[in-house]
Write a protein that holds these residues in place. Structure first.
Motif, mmCIF file in Angstrom:
data_model
loop_
_atom_site.group_PDB
_atom_site.id
_atom_site.type_symbol
_atom_site.label_atom_id
_atom_site.label_comp_id
_atom_site.label_asym_id
_atom_site.label_seq_id
_atom_site.Cartn_x
_atom_site.Cartn_y
_atom_site.Cartn_z
ATOM 1 N N SER A 55 0.805 -1.228 0.000
ATOM 2 C CA SER A 55 0.000 0.000 0.000
ATOM 3 C C SER A 55 0.836 1.276 0.000
ATOM 4 C CB SER A 55 -0.924 0.009 1.227
ATOM 5 O OG SER A 55 -0.156 0.011 2.431
ATOM 6 N N VAL A 56 2.158 1.143 0.107
ATOM 7 C CA VAL A 56 3.025 2.324 0.107
ATOM 8 C C VAL A 56 2.991 2.957 -1.284
ATOM 9 C CG1 VAL A 56 5.402 3.142 0.375
ATOM 10 C CG2 VAL A 56 4.508 1.347 1.892
ATOM 11 N N PRO A 57 2.797 4.280 -1.382
ATOM 12 C CA PRO A 57 2.671 4.945 -2.681
ATOM 13 C C PRO A 57 3.803 4.639 -3.663
ATOM 14 C CG PRO A 57 2.053 6.455 -0.942
ATOM 15 C CD PRO A 57 2.569 5.222 -0.271
ATOM 16 N N GLU A 58 5.040 4.553 -3.172
ATOM 17 C CA GLU A 58 6.170 4.331 -4.077
ATOM 18 C C GLU A 58 6.137 2.943 -4.719
ATOM 19 O OE1 GLU A 58 9.536 2.767 -0.878
ATOM 20 O OE2 GLU A 58 9.764 4.714 -1.823
ATOM 21 N N MET A 59 5.322 2.053 -4.163
ATOM 22 C CA MET A 59 5.209 0.691 -4.699
ATOM 23 C C MET A 59 4.029 0.530 -5.658
ATOM 24 S SD MET A 59 7.605 -1.212 -3.264
ATOM 25 C CE MET A 59 8.614 -1.413 -1.780
ATOM 26 N N LYS A 60 3.289 1.599 -5.916
ATOM 27 C CA LYS A 60 2.016 1.479 -6.612
ATOM 28 C C LYS A 60 2.126 0.889 -8.015
ATOM 29 C CE LYS A 60 2.024 6.286 -8.266
ATOM 30 N NZ LYS A 60 1.303 7.569 -8.247
ATOM 31 N N ASP A 61 3.262 1.092 -8.697
ATOM 32 C CA ASP A 61 3.375 0.559 -10.050
ATOM 33 C C ASP A 61 4.121 -0.766 -10.103
ATOM 34 O OD1 ASP A 61 5.714 1.798 -9.304
ATOM 35 O OD2 ASP A 61 6.254 2.409 -11.336
ATOM 36 N N LEU A 62 4.404 -1.361 -8.922
ATOM 37 C CA LEU A 62 5.002 -2.688 -8.858
ATOM 38 C C LEU A 62 3.925 -3.728 -8.547
ATOM 39 C CD1 LEU A 62 8.350 -2.318 -6.853
ATOM 40 C CD2 LEU A 62 8.076 -2.655 -9.302
ATOM 41 N N ILE A 63 4.085 -4.910 -9.103
ATOM 42 C CA ILE A 63 3.182 -6.017 -8.796
ATOM 43 C C ILE A 63 3.840 -6.879 -7.730
ATOM 44 C CG2 ILE A 63 1.997 -8.048 -9.720
ATOM 45 C CD1 ILE A 63 2.172 -6.686 -12.485
ATOM 46 N N LEU A 64 3.222 -7.003 -6.556
ATOM 47 C CA LEU A 64 3.740 -7.830 -5.471
ATOM 48 C C LEU A 64 2.868 -9.081 -5.355
ATOM 49 C CD1 LEU A 64 4.931 -4.944 -4.823
ATOM 50 C CD2 LEU A 64 5.017 -5.694 -2.443
ATOM 51 N N LEU A 65 3.482 -10.254 -5.525
ATOM 52 C CA LEU A 65 2.736 -11.505 -5.541
ATOM 53 C C LEU A 65 3.360 -12.542 -4.618
ATOM 54 C CD1 LEU A 65 2.249 -11.919 -9.409
ATOM 55 C CD2 LEU A 65 0.525 -11.147 -7.768
ATOM 56 N N PRO A 66 2.534 -13.268 -3.830
ATOM 57 C CA PRO A 66 3.072 -14.388 -3.054
ATOM 58 C C PRO A 66 3.444 -15.532 -3.991
ATOM 59 C CG PRO A 66 0.690 -14.319 -2.869
ATOM 60 C CD PRO A 66 1.086 -13.087 -3.627
ATOM 61 N N GLN A 67 4.528 -16.225 -3.685
ATOM 62 C CA GLN A 67 4.965 -17.307 -4.571
ATOM 63 C C GLN A 67 5.746 -18.358 -3.795
ATOM 64 O OE1 GLN A 67 4.405 -17.895 -7.978
ATOM 65 N NE2 GLN A 67 5.235 -19.857 -7.309
ATOM 66 N N GLU A 68 5.205 -19.557 -3.709
ATOM 67 C CA GLU A 68 5.919 -20.677 -3.103
ATOM 68 C C GLU A 68 6.705 -21.405 -4.195
ATOM 69 O OE1 GLU A 68 3.440 -23.195 -0.755
ATOM 70 O OE2 GLU A 68 2.316 -21.534 0.117
ATOM 71 N N LEU A 69 7.485 -22.393 -3.791
ATOM 72 C CA LEU A 69 8.163 -23.248 -4.765
ATOM 73 C C LEU A 69 7.150 -24.212 -5.363
ATOM 74 C CD1 LEU A 69 11.436 -24.072 -2.785
ATOM 75 C CD2 LEU A 69 11.197 -22.499 -4.698
ATOM 76 N N PRO A 70 7.264 -24.641 -6.620
ATOM 77 C CA PRO A 70 8.320 -24.288 -7.566
ATOM 78 C C PRO A 70 8.172 -22.855 -8.071
ATOM 79 C CG PRO A 70 6.687 -25.608 -8.653
ATOM 80 C CD PRO A 70 6.305 -25.582 -7.202
ATOM 81 N N LEU A 71 9.237 -22.310 -8.601
ATOM 82 C CA LEU A 71 9.238 -20.944 -9.079
ATOM 83 C C LEU A 71 8.378 -20.810 -10.336
ATOM 84 C CD1 LEU A 71 13.046 -20.169 -8.705
ATOM 85 C CD2 LEU A 71 11.211 -19.623 -7.112
ATOM 86 N N PRO A 72 7.817 -19.631 -10.570
ATOM 87 C CA PRO A 72 6.995 -19.413 -11.763
ATOM 88 C C PRO A 72 7.846 -19.472 -13.027
ATOM 89 C CG PRO A 72 7.446 -17.341 -10.655
ATOM 90 C CD PRO A 72 7.943 -18.424 -9.741
#
Length: 227
Positions: A23-40
Motif C-alpha cells: 500500500s506504500v505509494p512508491e510501490m504502486k506501479d510494482l506487482i507484489l505476488l506471493p509465490q511458493e516453490l516451484p518458481l513461476p
C-alpha cells in the motif's frame, strides 16, 4: 525494468508486513505476488524476497535476484545469497531497484541537475574516458587511466562490482542531458589517510568554464550531507 516482486514468508509477521508494503505509494506501479516453490515460469523483470534460506538458494540456482530477510544469518549463507537484510522495513522501492540493477549490472542514476545526469559508471563509458583523459592537464590532480585498455576495463568492472555495491557511492559519470554525452566524472570516495570523504571531479575541456563543475559538485555535496 523492475515490474514484479515475488515473496514467500513462513513468519506470519513478515508476511503481514509485506502486505502493508503493497500500500506504500512508491510501490504502486510494482506487482507484489506471493509465490511458493516451484518458481513461476515467467521471471523476467522480477526480484524475489523470502525469509527462508532454502527458497532463496533455489532462486539463486535459477539465476535470479533474491533478498533474504533474516535477523541472523551465517557466514555460509552470506556467501551464497548476495542480498541480505535483517528487517522487512529495509524492503523499500529504492532498495528493490538497487538489487535489480546490481544483479543485472545496470547503471544506477544517482542525481539529476538542471543540465546533467550523474550516474554510476559503466564499461560503455571507457572509450569516452580515454578521450577526456588524453587532454592536457586532466591528470594533474587525478590518477591517470591504465595505458592498457584491458587493465582499465578490468579495474572499472571491479569498481562497479565492489565499490558501488559496498559503499553506495564513488566516482560517477557526468552526462550532459541535451547531448547525452559523457562530459566528465565526479563523486566522493573514502580516503583512509584523511579518515574521511574526498570530493573529486573532472570535466572535459570543451565544457569547462560553463558552470558544470559547480553545478554537479554542489548537488553531490548536498546529497552527501543528506545521506
Amino acid at each position: 525494468m523492475l515490474q514484479i516482486v515475488y515473496y514467500y514468508f513462513v513468519d506470519q509477521n513478515k508476511s503481514e508486513a509485506m502486505l502493508k508494503i503493497k500500500s506504500v505509494p512508491e510501490m504502486k506501479d510494482l506487482i507484489l505476488l506471493p509465490q511458493e516453490l516451484p518458481l513461476p515460469l515467467h521471471r523476467l523483470n522480477t526480484v524475489f524476497v523470502s525469509d527462508q534460506d532454502t527458497y532463496c538458494l533455489e532462486v539463486v540456482k535459477a539465476g535470479y535476484p533474491v533478498i533474504l530477510v533474516e535477523e541472523l544469518f551465517s557466514e555460509q549463507t552470506s556467501m551464497q545469497i548476495r542480498y541480505l537484510v535483517t528487517s522487512i522495513d529495509a524492503i523499500t522501492r529504492q532498495y528493490l531497484e538497487e538489487v535489480y540493477a546490481r544483479f543485472y549490472k545496470l547503471s544506477i542514476k544517482i542525481l539529476e541537475t538542471d543540465r546533467c545526469i550523474i550516474r554510476e559508471t559503466s564499461l560503455d563509458d571507457l572509450n569516452r574516458f580515454y578521450e577526456i583523459y588524453a587532454q592536457d592537464g586532466m591528470t594533474d590532480f587525478l590518477e591517470p587511466l591504465f595505458e592498457e585498455y584491458e587493465k582499465e576495463e578490468t579495474y572499472i568492472q571491479s569498481y562497479i562490482d565492489h565499490v558501488y555495491s559496498f559503499y553506495g557511492y564513488g566516482m560517477w559519470s557526468i552526462v550532459e542531458k541535451e547531448s547525452g554525452v559523457v562530459i566528465g566524472r565526479a563523486g566522493i570516495e573514502y580516503k583512509e589517510e584523511q579518515d574521511g570523504l574526498e570530493l573529486g571531479y573532472l570535466i572535459e575541456k570543451n565544457y569547462q568554464r560553463k558552470g558544470y563543475a559547480s553545478e554537479v559538485c554542489n548537488a553531490i555535496m548536498k546529497c552527501a550531507v543528506e545521506y
